[in-house]
Design a protein around this motif. Structure first.
Motif, short mmCIF file in Angstrom:
data_model
loop_
_atom_site.label_atom_id
_atom_site.label_comp_id
_atom_site.label_asym_id
_atom_site.label_seq_id
_atom_site.Cartn_x
_atom_site.Cartn_y
_atom_site.Cartn_z
N SER B 255 1.54 33.00 -98.66
CA SER B 255 0.76 33.05 -97.43
C SER B 255 1.02 31.83 -96.54
CB SER B 255 -0.73 33.13 -97.76
OG SER B 255 -1.04 32.07 -98.64
N ASP B 256 2.02 31.02 -96.91
CA ASP B 256 2.29 29.79 -96.16
C ASP B 256 3.59 29.95 -95.38
OD1 ASP B 256 2.70 27.29 -95.18
OD2 ASP B 256 2.71 26.27 -97.12
N ALA B 257 3.52 30.65 -94.24
CA ALA B 257 4.73 30.91 -93.46
C ALA B 257 5.37 29.61 -92.98
CB ALA B 257 4.39 31.81 -92.27
N ARG B 258 4.56 28.61 -92.61
CA ARG B 258 5.12 27.35 -92.10
C ARG B 258 5.93 26.65 -93.19
NH1 ARG B 258 0.13 28.07 -90.45
NH2 ARG B 258 -0.38 28.02 -88.21
N GLY B 259 5.37 26.65 -94.40
CA GLY B 259 6.06 26.02 -95.54
C GLY B 259 7.36 26.74 -95.86
N MET B 260 7.30 28.07 -95.87
CA MET B 260 8.52 28.84 -96.16
C MET B 260 9.58 28.58 -95.11
SD MET B 260 8.05 32.51 -97.85
CE MET B 260 6.51 33.17 -97.33
N ALA B 261 9.14 28.52 -93.85
CA ALA B 261 10.09 28.25 -92.77
C ALA B 261 10.75 26.89 -92.98
CB ALA B 261 9.38 28.30 -91.42
N ALA B 262 9.96 25.90 -93.43
CA ALA B 262 10.52 24.58 -93.68
C ALA B 262 11.54 24.65 -94.82
CB ALA B 262 9.41 23.60 -94.02
N GLY B 263 11.22 25.39 -95.87
CA GLY B 263 12.15 25.53 -97.00
C GLY B 263 13.46 26.17 -96.56
N VAL B 264 13.35 27.26 -95.78
CA VAL B 264 14.55 27.95 -95.31
C VAL B 264 15.39 27.02 -94.44
CG1 VAL B 264 15.36 29.81 -93.80
CG2 VAL B 264 13.57 30.27 -95.47
N THR B 265 14.73 26.30 -93.53
CA THR B 265 15.47 25.41 -92.63
C THR B 265 16.23 24.35 -93.44
OG1 THR B 265 13.72 25.75 -91.01
CG2 THR B 265 15.24 23.93 -90.61
N MET B 266 15.57 23.78 -94.44
CA MET B 266 16.22 22.75 -95.25
C MET B 266 17.48 23.27 -95.94
SD MET B 266 13.52 20.35 -97.20
CE MET B 266 12.09 21.38 -97.33
N THR B 267 17.46 24.54 -96.36
CA THR B 267 18.63 25.04 -97.08
C THR B 267 19.73 25.49 -96.14
OG1 THR B 267 17.71 27.26 -97.20
CG2 THR B 267 17.27 25.83 -99.05
#
Lengths: 292, 292
Positions: B255-267
Motif C-alpha cells: 500500500s506504499d506507492a511512494r516507497g515502491m516508486a523509490a525502490g524502482v527508481t533506485m534500481t
C-alpha cells in the motif's frame, strides 16, 4: 583450417564451455523427460508412474486454459512486427538528435521487466494514474479495477510485453533498413510512388530477413512469458487463473505445489510446441532466402 | 545544393521548398517526441512519485505530476526496511563475474569452432545450435535439483553464476567474430612459435574486442535483469539481487506507492546510466546478432 593433424587442442578449448552446457542444458533435458514419467516433489526421490502425468494433463482444465492463453499471447508477435516496422521507418532519418530518441525508445528494454512491471502496476492501480486521468477527462465516472478484472489480465500483460519490446525490435528493423540501398527508394519515387507506397514496395520486402528473426525471437519469448504475469498478478496468476500461461503453470506446479513430475510433463509439452514452432519458422526462413 | 545557386527570380519555389522541409522536420520532431513520451512516461511518473511527500496525492483529479512537497523520506524508508546495498552488491558481483567468466569460457570454445578443423566439429556445432530452442524454464526443474542436492549452492549467488558460465548465444557471436580474422594472422603467430593458447590470448582476443564488448554488455544486462531463476534460488534477504529484492519489496509495501516508486527508481537509474555510457555497443550488437 590451420592444420589437419589430430590433436587434443580443440577439445581442450571447448571443454570448459561444453561441460557447463552439458550440465545445465543437455542433462536437464534428459532429466525433465525422465521426471515427466514420475511423481516427484523434489525433496523425496521420484517414483515411476508411467504416462499418468500426461493423462492427468489431458483432463486438466487449467492446463488447457494455460495453453489457450499462451497461444493468445502469440498475438504480440504480429503487433510488434507492424508497430516496430513503422517505428523503425520513423527513426530511420537523418535529424539532429535522432540517436537520443532511439536511445530513449530503448530504455524500457534495458530497465528489466520487474521494475517496468511494478511501474505499470502503480499506474494501473485502482488509485493509480490511469484512473485519475480517465476520471478527470470524464471518460469514466468511477475508478476501474484494471488489475482485478479477469478479462483484463492477459491484455494488460500483452500490452506490457509489447511496450517493452518496441525499442528492441525497432533496433533490429533499423539495422535492416540501413542495409536497403537508397537507389531502390529513388526508383520507387520515379515510378510515382507516394512516401507510404514507397515503404510498402521497398522497405517491407527489404526487411524480410528481419521479419524472420523477429518472428522467431518474439514468438518464442511470447511462449515463455512469465515475469509480466508474475508481477501484474502478484505471483498468483490472476483471478480465476485469468493470467496463467503454460510457463506460469509449469512454475506453479513445480515450485509452489511441489508437483515437479507434473511440471516436467508440462515442460515436455512446451518443448514440443517450441520445436514445432521453430521448424515452421526455419521452413519460412528457407523459403525467404530462396526468394531472395 | 544546386537549387541554392539558382537565380533570384527562382527564389519563390525555393522558399516554398525550404518551408515544406521545415514543416516536415517539425512534423517528425512532433512524432518523435510523442513516441518518447509514450516510452518513458511511466518512468517519469514513477520518478516524480518517489519524491512525493505525504501531502502530495499519488493520484488526484486532475493528476498531479510534480511533487509540491518533495522529500527523500521514501528513499530513506525503503533503505531502512530492506538491505538495498546488499541487493546492489549481489547484482554487481553476479553480473560482473558472470561476464568475465562467461566471455573467457565462450571465447575459448569459439576459437576452435571458428578456426580449427577437427573431428566432431559439426556435430558439436549443431548440438549447440539445437539448444537455442530449449525454453530456459524447462531446465529450471533439474537445475533446481542440482542446486539443492549436488552443488549445494541453493540460496547463494553462486547459483546464479554457475549455470551462466557459458551460453550458446555468446559462443556463436564470438565464433562469428573469430571467423572474420584472417588466417595469416594466426599462421604468423604460429611461425613465431606461439602456442594455440598464446595465439588466442595475444593475437585473436585483441582483434575481436568489439564483439567481446557486445557480448559483455548483453550478458551483463541479461544477468542484471534476470528474475525467474534468481527468484527460485534466493530466499535470504541479504543474498538477494536487485530484481528479487524489488519483488520482495513489492510484497512488503503493497500500500506504499511512494516507497515502491523509490525502490524502482533506485534500481533503474544505474542500468540507464550504464546504457547511456555504452549505447553505441548496444546498437552494433543488435545489428550483428541478426546478421550472425
Amino acid at each position: 583450417m590451420t592444420r589437419k593433424k589430430l590433436s587434443l587442442t580443440p577439445y581442450l578449448f571447448l571443454a570448459p564451455a561444453l561441460l557447463v552446457i552439458a550440465t545445465f542444458v543437455l542433462y536437464p533435458i534428459g532429466a525433465v523427460f525422465y521426471y515427466s514419467f514420475t511423481k516427484y516433489n523434489i525433496s523425496t526421490p521420484p517414483v515411476w508412474v508411467g504416462l499418468d502425468n500426461y493423462k492427468a494433463l489431458l483432463t486438466d482444465k487449467i492446463f488447457w486454459l494455460a495453453l489457450q492463453h499462451s497461444f493468445t499471447y502469440l498475438l504480440v508477435t504480429p503487433i510488434l512486427i507492424v508497430l516496430c516496422t513503422i517505428l523503425a521507418i520513423v527513426v530511420n532519418r537523418k535529424l539532429p538528435g535522432i540517436n537520443a530518441f532511439r536511445a530513449v525508445y530503448y530504455i524500457p528494454v534495458i530497465s528489466g521487466s520487474i521494475a517496468v512491471g511494478i511501474s505499470w502496476r502503480l499506474m494501473l492501480d485502482t488509485n493509480g494514474l490511469l484512473n485519475g486521468l480517465l476520471l478527470s477527462l470524464g471518460v469514466i465516472q468511477s475508478p476501474i479495477q484494471w488489475l482485478a478484472e479477469p478479462s483484463m489480465t492477459l491484455p494488460i500483460a500483452m500490452l506490457l510485453t509489447i511496450w517493452m519490446g518496441l525499442g528492441y525490435y525497432m533496433m533490429i528493423f533499423l539495422a535492416g533498413l540501413q542495409n536497403i540501398p537508397e537507389e531502390l527508394y529513388d526508383a520507387a519515387a520515379i515510378d510515382g510512388c507516394n512516401p507510404i507506397q514507397k515503404h510498402w514496395h521497398v522497405s517491407v520486402p527489404g526487411l524480410r530477413p528481419q521479419y524472420v528473426v523477429v518472428g522467431v525471437v518474439s514468438s518464442l519469448a511470447a511462449l515463455q512469458v512469465f515475469n509480466e504475469i508474475y508481477i501484474l498478478t502478484g505471483g498468483l496468476g490472476g483471478i480465476l487463473n485469468s493470467g496463467v500461461t503454460v510457463v506460469f503453470y509449469l512454475w506453479r506446479k513445480a515450485f509452489r505445489l511441489q508437483e515437479a513430475g507434473m511440471a516436467s510433463a508440462i515442460a515436455i509439452v512446451l518443448l514440443l510446441i517450441t520445436l514445432i514452432f521453430s521448424i515452421v519458422n526455419i521452413r519460412l526462413m528457407e523459403r525467404g532466402t530462396e526468394a531472395d | 545544393m544546386e537549387l541554392a545557386q539558382s537565380t533570384p527570380n527562382r527564389m519563390s519555389p525555393l522558399r516554398s521548398l525550404s518551408w515544406r522541409k521545415t514543416r516536415e522536420t517539425i512534423f517528425w520532431y512532433f512524432v518523435l517526441i510523442l513516441i518518447a513520451l509514450f516510452t518513458v512516461f511511466p518512468f517519469v511518473w514513477v520518478f516524480f512519485t518517489s519524491f512525493k511527500g505525504p501531502a502530495d496525492a499519488i493520484v488526484s483529479v486532475p493528476p498531479q505530476l510534480i511533487p509540491k512537497d518533495p522529500t527523500f523520506d521514501n528513499y530513506i524508508r525503503v533503505w531502512n526496511q530492506l538491505p538495498i546495498p546488499a541487493f546492489f552488491m549481489n547484482s554487481v558481483i553476479v553480473s560482473l563475474s558472470t561476464v568475465v567468466l562467461n566471455l573467457l569460457f565462450c571465447s575459448l570454445a569459439a576459437y576452435p569452432l571458428g578456426k580449427m578443423k577437427f573431428k566432431g566439429r559439426d556435430l558439436i556445432f549443431y548440438l549447440l545450435l539445437a539448444t537455442f530452442v530449449i525454453p530456459p524454464q524447462l531446465t529450471s526443474i533439474p537445475s533446481y535439483v542440482l542446486a539443492v542436492n549436488v552443488f549445494k549452492y541453493y540460496d547463494s549467488i553462486l547459483a546464479l553464476i554457475f549455470p551462466n558460465l557459458a551460453t550458446v548465444f555468446n559462443i556463436f557471436l564470438l565464433r562469428q567474430a573469430f571467423k572474420t580474422v584472417p588466417n595469416d594472422l594466426i599462421e604468423a603467430g604460429k611461425m613465431d612459435g606461439a602456442s594455440d593458447l598464446r595465439v588466442w590470448w595475444s593475437i585473436l582476443l585483441p582483434v575481436i574486442r568489439p564483439s567481446l564488448a557486445t557480448a559483455a554488455i548483453f550478458t551483463f544486462v541479461n544477468q542484471w535483469n534476470d528474475f525467474f531463476w534468481p527468484s527460485l534460488m534466493l530466499h535470504t534477504r541479504t543474498h538477494m539481487t536487485l530484481q528479487v529484492g524489488l519483488v520482495a519489496m513489492q510484497g512488503m509495501m503493497t500500500s506504499d506507492a511512494r516507497g515502491m516508486a523509490a525502490g524502482v527508481t533506485m534500481t533503474i537509474i544505474p542500468i540507464i546510466i550504464f546504457f547511456v555510457l555504452l549505447q553505441r555497443h548496444f546498437v552494433r550488437g543488435l545489428g550483428g546478432a541478426v546478421k550472425g
